[in-house]
Design a protein around this motif. Structure first.
Motif, PDB file in Angstrom:
ATOM      1  N   PHE A   1       0.814  -1.219  -0.098  1.00 25.56           N
ATOM      2  CA  PHE A   1       0.217   0.193   0.281  1.00 25.56           C
ATOM      3  C   PHE A   1       1.049   1.314  -0.123  1.00 25.56           C
ATOM      4  CE2 PHE A   1      -1.941   3.674   2.646  1.00 25.56           C
ATOM      5  CZ  PHE A   1      -2.573   3.884   1.727  1.00 25.56           C
ATOM      6  N   LEU A   2       1.780   1.384   1.015  1.00 22.63           N
ATOM      7  CA  LEU A   2       2.496   2.168   1.117  1.00 22.63           C
ATOM      8  C   LEU A   2       3.705   3.043  -0.531  1.00 22.63           C
ATOM      9  CD1 LEU A   2       3.844   2.448   4.586  1.00 22.63           C
ATOM     10  CD2 LEU A   2       2.155   4.121   3.612  1.00 22.63           C
ATOM     11  N   LYS A   3       4.042   1.411  -0.688  1.00 20.86           N
ATOM     12  CA  LYS A   3       4.685   2.456  -2.271  1.00 20.86           C
ATOM     13  C   LYS A   3       3.889   1.966  -3.192  1.00 20.86           C
ATOM     14  CE  LYS A   3       8.490  -1.691  -2.274  1.00 20.86           C
ATOM     15  NZ  LYS A   3       8.931  -3.383  -2.327  1.00 20.86           N
ATOM     16  N   GLU A   4       2.465   1.586  -3.550  1.00 21.30           N
ATOM     17  CA  GLU A   4       1.803   2.875  -4.554  1.00 21.30           C
ATOM     18  C   GLU A   4       0.804   3.760  -3.962  1.00 21.30           C
ATOM     19  OE1 GLU A   4      -0.632   2.486  -7.746  1.00 21.30           O
ATOM     20  OE2 GLU A   4       1.222   0.816  -6.517  1.00 21.30           O
ATOM     21  N   GLU A   5       1.115   4.637  -2.500  1.00 22.27           N
ATOM     22  CA  GLU A   5       0.402   5.747  -2.266  1.00 22.27           C
ATOM     23  C   GLU A   5       1.849   6.556  -2.700  1.00 22.27           C
ATOM     24  OE1 GLU A   5      -1.303   7.511   1.452  1.00 22.27           O
ATOM     25  OE2 GLU A   5       0.484   5.901   1.653  1.00 22.27           O
ATOM     26  N   TYR A   6       3.484   6.423  -2.307  1.00 23.02           N
ATOM     27  CA  TYR A   6       4.579   7.183  -2.290  1.00 23.02           C
ATOM     28  C   TYR A   6       4.767   7.216  -4.075  1.00 23.02           C
ATOM     29  CZ  TYR A   6       4.961   6.320   2.400  1.00 23.02           C
ATOM     30  OH  TYR A   6       5.178   6.839   3.862  1.00 23.02           O
ATOM     31  N   LYS A   7       4.322   6.603  -4.865  1.00 28.91           N
ATOM     32  CA  LYS A   7       4.160   6.759  -6.739  1.00 28.91           C
ATOM     33  C   LYS A   7       3.444   8.289  -6.396  1.00 28.91           C
ATOM     34  CE  LYS A   7       4.445   1.666  -7.288  1.00 28.91           C
ATOM     35  NZ  LYS A   7       3.843   0.285  -8.787  1.00 28.91           N
TER      36      LYS A   7
ATOM     37  N   LEU B   1       2.053   9.842  -4.449  1.00 31.71           N
ATOM     38  CA  LEU B   1       2.562  11.663  -3.976  1.00 31.71           C
ATOM     39  C   LEU B   1       3.831  11.964  -4.778  1.00 31.71           C
ATOM     40  CD1 LEU B   1       1.726  10.762   0.114  1.00 31.71           C
ATOM     41  CD2 LEU B   1       0.480  11.828  -1.109  1.00 31.71           C
ATOM     42  N   GLY B   2       4.693  10.910  -5.292  1.00 33.16           N
ATOM     43  CA  GLY B   2       5.748  11.880  -5.481  1.00 33.16           C
ATOM     44  C   GLY B   2       5.452  12.817  -6.873  1.00 33.16           C
ATOM     45  N   VAL B   3       4.432  12.486  -7.396  1.00 34.85           N
ATOM     46  CA  VAL B   3       4.169  12.725  -8.728  1.00 34.85           C
ATOM     47  C   VAL B   3       3.426  14.401  -8.456  1.00 34.85           C
ATOM     48  CG1 VAL B   3       1.649  12.846 -10.781  1.00 34.85           C
ATOM     49  CG2 VAL B   3       3.491  11.288 -10.035  1.00 34.85           C
ATOM     50  N   TYR B   4       2.039  14.079  -7.035  1.00 38.67           N
ATOM     51  CA  TYR B   4       1.631  15.158  -6.633  1.00 38.67           C
ATOM     52  C   TYR B   4       2.944  16.526  -5.688  1.00 38.67           C
ATOM     53  CZ  TYR B   4      -1.557  17.389  -3.316  1.00 38.67           C
ATOM     54  OH  TYR B   4      -2.057  18.426  -2.740  1.00 38.67           O
ATOM     55  N   VAL B   5       4.258  15.838  -5.330  1.00 46.54           N
ATOM     56  CA  VAL B   5       4.761  16.942  -5.285  1.00 46.54           C
ATOM     57  C   VAL B   5       5.566  17.230  -6.315  1.00 46.54           C
ATOM     58  CG1 VAL B   5       7.181  16.851  -3.969  1.00 46.54           C
ATOM     59  CG2 VAL B   5       4.257  15.786  -2.637  1.00 46.54           C
TER      60      VAL B   5
ATOM     61  N   ILE C   1       9.754  19.734  -0.882  1.00 47.47           N
ATOM     62  CA  ILE C   1      10.511  18.557  -0.962  1.00 47.47           C
ATOM     63  C   ILE C   1      10.848  17.790  -0.115  1.00 47.47           C
ATOM     64  CG2 ILE C   1      11.697  16.996  -2.306  1.00 47.47           C
ATOM     65  CD1 ILE C   1      11.816  19.282  -4.824  1.00 47.47           C
ATOM     66  N   VAL C   2      11.714  18.402   0.840  1.00 46.50           N
ATOM     67  CA  VAL C   2      12.124  18.079   2.323  1.00 46.50           C
ATOM     68  C   VAL C   2      11.021  17.723   3.494  1.00 46.50           C
ATOM     69  CG1 VAL C   2      13.856  18.220   3.868  1.00 46.50           C
ATOM     70  CG2 VAL C   2      14.351  19.089   1.757  1.00 46.50           C
ATOM     71  N   GLY C   3      10.074  18.632   2.811  1.00 39.54           N
ATOM     72  CA  GLY C   3       8.855  17.859   4.566  1.00 39.54           C
ATOM     73  C   GLY C   3       8.125  16.989   4.443  1.00 39.54           C
TER      74      GLY C   3
END
Length: 154
Positions: A90-96, A98-102, A134-136
């Motif tokens: 779940f975290l791996k998918e969510e971070y994909k 979130l990475g685009v969003y950030v 990005i750091v946050g």
């Protein structure tokens, strides 16, 4: 203006009178910007370090508890492994996502604060704002990963 009798308590009068106390430290009296930054940042950093120490103590206590085969219920270990693998997926998918969003908002910040900087002549405001975002986001993601790991260990 006095408060209505219904709302007046000894605590509220003490609280309101304490609002008129002189400050312990007047930041406008500190001329050096670096010293002013240090005076603001040190209490926050100390609080952060103390919070991390507290979390480490709680984590150690949590991981010292017996589970699964240690309490003669081995099926708990099997179920815990399934929950852990699911949470990591779940975290791996969510971070994909979130990475685009950030990344999108970092680009927006670079554009906005480069076109209209906060200080005149400061052309690096956009990059600094994007770097802070990005750091946050990285620290927040790391905290979420650590929290999920602690929650599913055992």
């Amino acid at each position: 203006v006095d408060a209505p009798r219904l709302w007046r308590t000894p605590f509220s009068e003490t609280f309101h009178s304490s609002l008129h106390m002189a400050p312990l430290l007047k930041f406008q009296d500190i001329d050096d910007d670096y010293l002013r930054t240090v005076v603001c940042a040190v209490p926050l950093l100390v609080t952060g370090v103390l919070s991390l120490c507290f979390v480490l103590v709680l984590r150690r206590q949590l991981l010292s508890k017996k589970t699964g085969k240690d309490i003669d219920v081995p099926k708990i270990d099997y179920l815990a492994a399934k929950v852990k693998s699911g949470s990591i997926a779940f975290l791996k998918e969510e971070y994909k996502y979130l990475g685009v969003y950030v990344f999108f908002w970092a680009v927006v910040l670079v554009i906005l604060f480069t076109v209209s900087p906060m200080k005149d002549g400061a052309s690096d405001d956009g990059v600094r704002c994007a770097a802070c975002l990005i750091v946050g986001a990285l620290l927040s993601g790391f905290a979420g990963f650590i929290g999920m790991t602690v929650a599913t260990d055992g």
